[in-house]
Write a protein that holds these residues in place. Structure first.
Motif, short mmCIF file in Angstrom:
data_model
loop_
_atom_site.label_atom_id
_atom_site.label_comp_id
_atom_site.label_asym_id
_atom_site.label_seq_id
_atom_site.Cartn_x
_atom_site.Cartn_y
_atom_site.Cartn_z
N PHE A 78 0.81 -1.22 0.00
CA PHE A 78 0.00 0.00 0.00
C PHE A 78 0.85 1.27 0.00
CE2 PHE A 78 -2.75 -3.24 1.95
CZ PHE A 78 -3.72 -3.25 0.97
N LEU A 101 -12.11 -7.75 -2.85
CA LEU A 101 -10.71 -7.75 -3.23
C LEU A 101 -9.84 -7.82 -1.98
CD1 LEU A 101 -8.31 -7.36 -5.09
CD2 LEU A 101 -8.83 -4.93 -5.18
N TRP A 114 -3.06 -15.76 6.39
CA TRP A 114 -3.76 -15.48 5.13
C TRP A 114 -2.77 -15.68 3.99
CZ3 TRP A 114 -8.63 -15.24 3.97
CH2 TRP A 114 -9.09 -14.53 2.86
N PHE B 78 -8.65 3.04 -3.81
CA PHE B 78 -7.24 2.88 -4.13
C PHE B 78 -6.68 4.07 -4.91
CE2 PHE B 78 -8.86 -1.48 -3.72
CZ PHE B 78 -8.10 -1.84 -2.63
N GLU B 79 -7.51 5.06 -5.16
CA GLU B 79 -7.03 6.25 -5.86
C GLU B 79 -6.81 7.38 -4.88
OE1 GLU B 79 -10.18 6.60 -8.64
OE2 GLU B 79 -9.19 5.34 -10.12
N HIS B 84 -4.40 5.32 0.99
CA HIS B 84 -3.15 4.59 0.86
C HIS B 84 -2.43 4.52 2.20
CE1 HIS B 84 -3.03 5.99 -3.61
NE2 HIS B 84 -3.82 4.95 -3.42
N LEU B 87 -4.39 2.39 4.72
CA LEU B 87 -4.24 0.96 4.41
C LEU B 87 -2.85 0.46 4.79
CD1 LEU B 87 -6.09 0.83 0.99
CD2 LEU B 87 -6.64 -0.57 3.00
N ALA B 88 -1.84 1.29 4.56
CA ALA B 88 -0.49 0.87 4.93
C ALA B 88 -0.42 0.63 6.43
CB ALA B 88 0.53 1.92 4.51
N GLY B 91 -2.35 -2.49 7.21
CA GLY B 91 -1.55 -3.60 6.69
C GLY B 91 -0.41 -3.96 7.63
N ALA B 92 0.23 -2.96 8.21
CA ALA B 92 1.33 -3.23 9.13
C ALA B 92 0.85 -4.08 10.31
CB ALA B 92 1.94 -1.92 9.62
N CYS B 94 -1.77 -6.05 10.31
CA CYS B 94 -2.11 -7.37 9.77
C CYS B 94 -0.85 -8.23 9.62
CB CYS B 94 -2.83 -7.24 8.43
SG CYS B 94 -4.49 -6.58 8.57
N ASP B 95 0.22 -7.59 9.18
CA ASP B 95 1.48 -8.32 9.06
C ASP B 95 1.89 -8.89 10.41
OD1 ASP B 95 2.00 -8.02 6.33
OD2 ASP B 95 2.76 -6.00 6.60
N GLU B 96 1.74 -8.10 11.45
CA GLU B 96 2.11 -8.58 12.78
C GLU B 96 1.27 -9.78 13.19
OE1 GLU B 96 2.34 -5.48 15.84
OE2 GLU B 96 2.20 -4.01 14.21
N ALA B 97 -0.02 -9.72 12.86
CA ALA B 97 -0.93 -10.75 13.34
C ALA B 97 -1.11 -11.89 12.35
CB ALA B 97 -2.29 -10.11 13.65
N GLY B 100 -5.24 -11.34 7.05
CA GLY B 100 -5.41 -10.75 5.73
C GLY B 100 -6.18 -9.46 5.84
N LEU B 101 -6.24 -8.73 4.73
CA LEU B 101 -6.91 -7.44 4.72
C LEU B 101 -7.74 -7.31 3.45
CD1 LEU B 101 -7.40 -4.53 5.58
CD2 LEU B 101 -5.14 -3.94 4.70
N THR B 102 -8.97 -6.87 3.61
CA THR B 102 -9.81 -6.63 2.44
C THR B 102 -10.55 -5.32 2.63
OG1 THR B 102 -11.56 -7.52 1.02
CG2 THR B 102 -11.77 -7.90 3.37
N ARG B 314 -1.19 6.95 9.07
CA ARG B 314 -0.71 5.57 9.16
C ARG B 314 -0.88 5.02 10.56
NH1 ARG B 314 3.78 2.17 6.44
NH2 ARG B 314 3.86 0.79 8.20
#
Lengths: 351, 351
Positions: A78, A101, A114, B78-79, B84, B87-88, B91-92, B94-97, B100-102, B314
DNA sequence: TTTCGCACTTGAATCGATCCAGAGGCTGGT
DNA sequence: ACCAGCCTCTGGATCGATTCAAGTGCGAAA
């Protein structure tokens, strides 16, 4: 008491479970009397509607597709401008199809959470994954439909690519037409081995990444046809970061005849190069012309504005997703790349 | 033949289904002999590993969280540069845990596809949804945990907000300190009714959007304390687009005393305003000072660079996701906003 | 009156796993 | 020799829906 299930609702409404299911999914098949009875029962039990997990198991549809990226962390995806555009394109197709998505970052070795193996999805879009990658194997194993973007042609898989070869040719031809005879190339990685530095013939032969190989081929062709010689010292492999680009520029400008033009395989690299060149007291485009690749948004809004090769990233995403979602026939697609001439290139000065 | 199921593998390996399941999920509980037997059987049957849908149904975990946005199309999400960064951050976490992310775009009235009601997920992050919105109701109905970002405090829901009031105060105080006595405000929407134009007291009282209300309050407080009068003509509600901003500027500059400073509730609006002011022959910051809000990436790289209020987008995302994922205790959080002084503000010229 | 067809309903099978109580065997201590 | 305790393994219940072949009832046509 736990949550109410469809079974409970059906029992309370005095109908079969099948009928209750129809009330929620195809109400037109049920008489209005029973429909009302089921709704009343649902309300009385505080039924929350059909549980998605049960539904997905039985029907086999998840209404979700996943973009698979060979990147360690989701957060990176992202933060990347290229991904933003790709996601927007994929998102547009999902909007059309009513699909969801999600993103799967696949490099990390974990097998839980995931991943391609565990995600509940209807299909995958693999991005920039080489055809011999583990991810293709995993995607195949999973048995779900998938398409690939920027992977070059892959046996039996629908793909979407950009005419990297043609785009690179156009960039180099432009430079040649401006009279440049000493041209440097800032290349993306040729393989995932973390190496940077000059690309000699051996390294070139081993180039695993399709995109890099095609662009390199395009550059070399156009330069070769104009009889512009290309010393290995002037072809440098770098990442999209300041450090490796600086090293590459040092190799080009600190010894031998310095180039008067630079072909960069990404705008990020090109923009970094412009900055570093200015730091060296060189003017762009007066002393050195620079051509990028991609046409990121900043390319138009910087000074000098960047001459670059525009690739239709959004269209790539949308097309791939539409194929995956069955909105258009799946096949092999190559989208065009187009040279956009802006302010970072000029005629070579005679010395 | 159809796909092999766990049951088939178990039968072929001559073990119970429970044991076969353990081989894939908790191999340490199974003797190596049986483990091998199960693996062999799996290979022989081309078993693809435990099917996620079945697993999700039984275990109740999807390993996926969803960001819910009140926007018509997924593609828009996403525009957007703000998204952005959000989501970043998410996402960070989600990475730790390993989650997934939707994304769920929720405005469109459709009830099928991928919605709050049908998504297979473990929880939701609602973004910028007012507490009386339909989406809160849907999220509650769904019975899954959720947190809210930028919604202000909501009864019984963990929230993450930014100190909009304090940030706006700081922006206005900065302008006041520079000696400005005629200040215009470019406001975001106060309610989702599509109205623009001057904000009078009645309109202010009806302001439904927490973010807008808090920022407006902050501006007014700091201006009020400095005895700077604020005519309704100088407080204009706009969208993040050129047309409405132009109308607002016309109202401020074409009649009465024009302002010497502009407080904008978004950088997008501020940047548009700077451009339009220049079009009117006014110099920024010499003739008019401009302060934005958010600190988007462009704010630092434009000329003049934009003085603005930086909000930790963020961090907002990451914090919200961490709460949702149980990585930190859920509660009510207010993150700080900080004034960043750059080149678009200067001392008022005495007339 | 019988027959046919239409419009609803039913009930059981099925999707593919995980979970859990309990059984069996083996070890070591007393 | 006995028992406690541990490690494995079994078998069946369960998660919560959708699907579909078969059945019912009723009105219209013959």
């Amino acid at each position: 008491m736990g949550r109410a299930r469809l079974k409970d609702v059906a029992r309370l409404a005095n109908v079969s479970q099948g009928t209750a299911s129809n009330v929620f999914n195809r109400p037109e098949l049920v008489s209005s009397a029973l429909r009302q009875a089921v709704f009343d029962a649902a309300r009385a039990l505080e039924y929350r509607g059909p549980a998605p997990a049960g539904r997905a198991l039985r029907s086999g549809k998840a209404h979700l597709i996943a973009l698979v990226v060979e990147v360690d962390l989701l957060a990176y995806v992202f933060e990347d401008s290229f991904m933003h555009r790709l996601l927007a394109g994929i998102g547009a197709a999902c909007d059309e199809a009513g699909s969801g998505l999600t993103v799967i970052s696949a490099t990390s070795g974990r097998r839980d959470g995931w991943t391609i193996e565990t995600a509940i999805a209807d299909g995958f879009i693999l991005h920039c994954v080489e055809h011999d990658s583990r991810l293709f194997e995993l995607a195949r194993r999973r048995g779900l439909p998938f398409v690939a973007i920027d992977s070059g042609p892959v046996e039996g898989v629908p793909t979407v690519d950009v005419d990297d070869h043609g785009g690179a040719r156009a960039a180099a031809a432009h430079i040649v037409a401006l009279g440049h005879r000493h041209v440097g190339i800032l290349s993306l990685e040729t393989a995932g081995d973390g190496r940077t530095g000059a690309i000699d013939d051996a390294r070139l032969a081993d180039a695993r990444y399709t995109v890099t190989r095609d662009r390199l081929r395009g550059y070399r062709e156009a330069l070769g046809e104009a009889r512009v010689e290309l010393e290995p010292r002037l072809v440098q492999e770098t990442f999209n970061d300041r450090a490796t680009v600086a090293t590459a520029l040092a190799a080009m400008f600190d010894a031998g005849t310095p180039p008067t033009a630079l072909l960069a395989m990404s705008d990020t690299m090109a923009l970094i190069a412009v900055e570093l060149l200015m730091g060296r007291g060189l003017r762009v485009p007066t002393d050195v012309s620079v051509v990028g690749f991609d046409d990121v948004p900043e390319a138009a809004n910087c000074s000098p504005s960047l001459t670059t090769v525009k690739q239709p990233v959004r269209a790539k995403g949308r097309h791939a997703a539409r194929m995956l979602l069955g909105l258009e026939p799946a096949g092999v697609t190559v989208l065009p790349a187009r040279l956009v001439v802006r302010g970072s290139t000029a005629a070579a000065t005679t010395r």
